[in-house]
Design a protein around this motif. Structure first.
Motif, PDB file in Angstrom:
ATOM      1  N   ILE A   1      50.508  49.085  49.313  1.00  0.00           N
ATOM      2  CA  ILE A   1      49.723  49.788  50.331  1.00  0.00           C
ATOM      3  C   ILE A   1      50.105  49.313  51.731  1.00  0.00           C
ATOM      4  O   ILE A   1      50.079  50.081  52.685  1.00  0.00           O
ATOM      5  CB  ILE A   1      48.208  49.588  50.076  1.00  0.00           C
ATOM      6  N   LEU A   2      50.483  48.061  51.871  1.00  0.00           N
ATOM      7  CA  LEU A   2      50.801  47.495  53.178  1.00  0.00           C
ATOM      8  C   LEU A   2      52.210  47.813  53.668  1.00  0.00           C
ATOM      9  O   LEU A   2      52.595  47.370  54.749  1.00  0.00           O
ATOM     10  CB  LEU A   2      50.603  45.974  53.157  1.00  0.00           C
ATOM     11  N   ARG A   3      52.968  48.578  52.919  1.00  0.00           N
ATOM     12  CA  ARG A   3      54.305  48.967  53.367  1.00  0.00           C
ATOM     13  C   ARG A   3      54.186  49.934  54.545  1.00  0.00           C
ATOM     14  O   ARG A   3      53.298  50.787  54.578  1.00  0.00           O
ATOM     15  CB  ARG A   3      55.069  49.641  52.236  1.00  0.00           C
TER      16      ARG A   3
ATOM     17  N   MET B   1      47.070  43.712  40.613  1.00  0.00           N
ATOM     18  CA  MET B   1      46.262  43.937  41.798  1.00  0.00           C
ATOM     19  C   MET B   1      47.045  43.584  43.056  1.00  0.00           C
ATOM     20  O   MET B   1      47.002  44.302  44.033  1.00  0.00           O
ATOM     21  CB  MET B   1      44.975  43.113  41.702  1.00  0.00           C
ATOM     22  N   GLY B   2      47.750  42.463  43.039  1.00  0.00           N
ATOM     23  CA  GLY B   2      48.553  42.054  44.187  1.00  0.00           C
ATOM     24  C   GLY B   2      49.686  43.019  44.461  1.00  0.00           C
ATOM     25  O   GLY B   2      50.069  43.242  45.606  1.00  0.00           O
TER      26      GLY B   2
END
Length: 51
Positions: free
Chosen positions: A8-10, A1-2
């Motif tokens: 996604i935060l890239r 999950m992490g």
């Protein structure tokens, strides 16, 4: 999950996700306003008339 969250935060992913989220939210907002307008018409209220 992490790992999914960090991918996604890239920045190369966010450059596509942020505009898509904006389009989605804007489209949903337009749809809600349309639904409200149609309901006023169904109830016999003129949606263009200002109070």
């Amino acid at each position: 999950m992490g790992e999914l969250f960090s991918s996604i935060l890239r920045p190369d992913v966010l450059v596509f996700l942020i505009p898509l989220a904006g389009i989605g939210i804007g489209g949903f907002s337009m749809w809600l306003k349309h639904q409200e307008r149609m309901e006023k018409i169904r109830q016999g209220i003129d949606p263009d008339k200002r109070h």
